[in-house]
Scaffold this motif. Sequence first.
Motif, PDB file in Angstrom:
ATOM      1  N   UNK A 287      -7.196   3.162  52.107  1.00 27.29           N
ATOM      2  CA  UNK A 287      -7.658   2.374  50.974  1.00 27.29           C
ATOM      3  C   UNK A 287      -8.545   3.158  50.017  1.00 27.29           C
ATOM      4  N   UNK A 288      -9.309   4.133  50.534  1.00 27.16           N
ATOM      5  CA  UNK A 288     -10.306   4.822  49.703  1.00 27.16           C
ATOM      6  C   UNK A 288     -10.281   6.339  49.845  1.00 27.16           C
ATOM      7  N   UNK A 289      -9.694   6.837  50.902  1.00 28.56           N
ATOM      8  CA  UNK A 289      -9.896   8.251  51.223  1.00 28.56           C
ATOM      9  C   UNK A 289     -11.231   8.424  51.922  1.00 28.56           C
ATOM     10  N   UNK A 290     -12.311   8.049  51.232  1.00 33.65           N
ATOM     11  CA  UNK A 290     -13.662   8.173  51.784  1.00 33.65           C
ATOM     12  C   UNK A 290     -14.465   6.958  51.321  1.00 33.65           C
ATOM     13  N   UNK A 291     -14.563   5.955  52.166  1.00 33.50           N
ATOM     14  CA  UNK A 291     -15.253   4.703  51.853  1.00 33.50           C
ATOM     15  C   UNK A 291     -16.719   4.948  51.482  1.00 33.50           C
ATOM     16  N   UNK A 292     -17.387   5.797  52.252  1.00 35.78           N
ATOM     17  CA  UNK A 292     -18.816   6.042  52.039  1.00 35.78           C
ATOM     18  C   UNK A 292     -19.065   6.728  50.704  1.00 35.78           C
ATOM     19  N   UNK A 293     -18.191   7.660  50.336  1.00 40.43           N
ATOM     20  CA  UNK A 293     -18.329   8.326  49.038  1.00 40.43           C
ATOM     21  C   UNK A 293     -18.171   7.337  47.900  1.00 40.43           C
ATOM     22  N   UNK A 294     -17.282   6.351  48.056  1.00 42.42           N
ATOM     23  CA  UNK A 294     -17.114   5.326  47.020  1.00 42.42           C
ATOM     24  C   UNK A 294     -18.358   4.458  46.923  1.00 42.42           C
ATOM     25  N   UNK A 295     -18.938   4.087  48.062  1.00 48.43           N
ATOM     26  CA  UNK A 295     -20.195   3.338  48.045  1.00 48.43           C
ATOM     27  C   UNK A 295     -21.281   4.111  47.308  1.00 48.43           C
ATOM     28  N   UNK A 296     -21.319   5.418  47.516  1.00 43.80           N
ATOM     29  CA  UNK A 296     -22.362   6.238  46.878  1.00 43.80           C
ATOM     30  C   UNK A 296     -22.190   6.317  45.367  1.00 43.80           C
ATOM     31  N   UNK A 297     -21.003   5.973  44.856  1.00 41.11           N
ATOM     32  CA  UNK A 297     -20.772   5.965  43.408  1.00 41.11           C
ATOM     33  C   UNK A 297     -21.213   4.661  42.749  1.00 41.11           C
ATOM     34  N   UNK A 298     -21.708   3.693  43.534  1.00 41.44           N
ATOM     35  CA  UNK A 298     -22.112   2.399  42.988  1.00 41.44           C
ATOM     36  C   UNK A 298     -23.637   2.325  42.908  1.00 41.44           C
ATOM     37  N   UNK A 299     -24.158   1.806  41.792  1.00 38.31           N
ATOM     38  CA  UNK A 299     -25.607   1.620  41.688  1.00 38.31           C
ATOM     39  C   UNK A 299     -26.090   0.545  42.650  1.00 38.31           C
ATOM     40  N   UNK A 300     -25.293  -0.502  42.812  1.00 35.83           N
ATOM     41  CA  UNK A 300     -25.613  -1.577  43.761  1.00 35.83           C
ATOM     42  C   UNK A 300     -24.407  -1.733  44.685  1.00 35.83           C
ATOM     43  N   UNK A 301     -24.331  -0.938  45.746  1.00 38.86           N
ATOM     44  CA  UNK A 301     -23.179  -1.049  46.641  1.00 38.86           C
ATOM     45  C   UNK A 301     -23.171  -2.396  47.346  1.00 38.86           C
ATOM     46  N   UNK A 302     -21.963  -2.873  47.657  1.00 36.82           N
ATOM     47  CA  UNK A 302     -21.854  -4.185  48.265  1.00 36.82           C
ATOM     48  C   UNK A 302     -20.709  -4.299  49.241  1.00 36.82           C
ATOM     49  N   UNK A 303     -20.756  -5.379  50.005  1.00 40.58           N
ATOM     50  CA  UNK A 303     -19.715  -5.710  50.977  1.00 40.58           C
ATOM     51  C   UNK A 303     -19.345  -7.183  50.779  1.00 40.58           C
ATOM     52  N   UNK A 304     -18.255  -7.600  51.409  1.00 40.62           N
ATOM     53  CA  UNK A 304     -17.986  -9.040  51.462  1.00 40.62           C
ATOM     54  C   UNK A 304     -17.886  -9.465  52.913  1.00 40.62           C
ATOM     55  N   UNK A 305     -18.351 -10.685  53.172  1.00 38.87           N
ATOM     56  CA  UNK A 305     -18.395 -11.239  54.525  1.00 38.87           C
ATOM     57  C   UNK A 305     -17.728 -12.606  54.449  1.00 38.87           C
TER      58      UNK A 305
END
Length: 461
Positions: free
Chosen positions: A72-90
Motif C-alpha cells: 500500500x505504501x512501500x514504507x508506511x512510517x516514511x509516509x507518516x513522517x511526511x504529514x504535519x499531523x499524522x493520523x490513523x483510523x480506528x
Amino acid sequence: ARRTGRSLTPELPLLFLDAAGAARTRHDFWQTVAAVFRDNYFGRIREWCHEHGVPSGGHLLLEEDIRWHVPLYGDFFACLREMDVPGIDVLSCDPAQSPWYTARLASSAAELEGGVLVMSETSDFVEMWAKPPRPVSPAQFRGTINRLLLGGVNRFNTYSPFRDLDDADLLRLNEWTGRCSLALTGGVRQARIGVLYPIETAWTRFKPSAQGTRDAGPLAARLATTIRQVDDQLYTSCREFSYLDARTLIEGRVRDGELCLRDLAWSVIILPDTDTLPAAAWQALERFWEDGGAVVAVGALPLNSESEFPSAALRGVSARLFGREREGEHDIPSWATNARGGLGIHLPQGQEVRLPALLDLLLNPDLRVSQGPSPIRMARRAVRGQDVFLLINDSPDRWQGTVSFGSPGRAGDLLDPGTGDLLPLAAAAEVPLELEGWGAVIVRLNGVSPVGRRQISFPGL
C-alpha cells in the motif's frame, strides 16, 4: 532502472518466487515504490499545504500489520513522517480491538519530525454494521479512547452516531477526552527504549498476494508476529517506548551510551526479527553498542545491507554485537559486552517472553504496581517541567491497588479525568488507586526524573 541501473523486466519473477537474487530484487523494487509514493503523494500534499499556510494531515489505511505497509505504501512510517499531523483510523470501539500500537507508530513519526499533534478518526463502525448491530457502552468508548491516548493520540474526530449514549453520556465522554488530551499534549515522550520499524526486512520477505496478505510468505508472517509480540511485552510490562526507523539510526548522534535526536534519547534499541538495514544503519548500531548502548535482536540476526544480499561484513557485526554469527545455531539467548558497558543480546525466535525480565535488568522501571500482574498500563511524558503519567485500567473490571513512580520523594497531583478533580500527592510512592472498569488517572509529578541505563555485570540469562 533509473535508480538501480537494472531493468525490472528480467527480474520480475523474483518478486513472487524464492530464488537466488530475490531478496535484492524485492528490496530495490519496494524501496522504489516507497520513495516515489512518499515524495509524489504525501510529499506534494505537504508542500501544497505549507505554501497555503495550513498543516497537512489525515489518516492512512490498514495500519495494523506491516505486511500491508509494503504493497500500500512501500514504507508506511516514511509516509507518516511526511504529514504535519499524522493520523490513523480506528473502526471499532471495543477496547480489546483498539490498536494502541498503530497510535504509537503515528505518534513516534510525529515526534521524530518535531510534531505535536496526532489524530485518530475513531468510531464504532464495526459494531454498527454487525448482524445484528452490537451496542457500545460509555465505558467501552472510554476504554478505546484510553488505549489511543496511551499510544500517543491527542486529537480525535468521529462519525459515530453514539447510538446508545444520551446527552449526559456524551458530555462526560467529551470532557474525559478533552482533559486527557490537554494534559498529554506537548512535551517529550519519556522513552528510553526504541523499537525499530523493520520495513527493509519486510521488503525482502514480502511476496505479492492475491488475497490481501494471506500469501505474502511465512517469513513475512513471522516478522509481523514478532513485531506484535514485542509490542505486547512492552505494553503489559508498562515500558514506555518509541518506534525508530533506519533514518533515525543514521541521523541520530551517539552520546554516553544513548542514541540522541534533538531532545529524544534511547539507551536500549530492540530489533524485531530484523535482518536487513542500510549499511550506515548497521554501523550506527555498532557505534551505539561500542559507546555503552544496549541492542536486543529478537529473532533474526544481521544478514543484508542495501547492496549485499547477504553481506559478508555483517557476519562480523553479528558476532561482535550478539556473540553469534547466524541464527539457528542455538535455541538459547547469546550476548556480547564491551569495556564501555555496551550490551548486545540475541533472543532466538520464541524467546520474546524473556524481554520484560531483560529490560528489568537494564532499566529502572517507570512504574511499580504493588499487586503484581495487573491490567494497569502506562504512558509517560515530560510536559512543562513535570513528569506526566497516564495510567489506564485496561479491563472492564474495577481495580484497586497501589503504584509507585521512580523517585519516591517527589510531590505532585492526581487528575481524575471523569470529574476534573485535582488531588495533591505528597509523595510518589505507594499511591493508592481505585479505577473503575476502563478507567484512567493522570499523575503529574514535579520535576522530571531521568530513566537511566543500569550498568550491570551480565553473567547470563
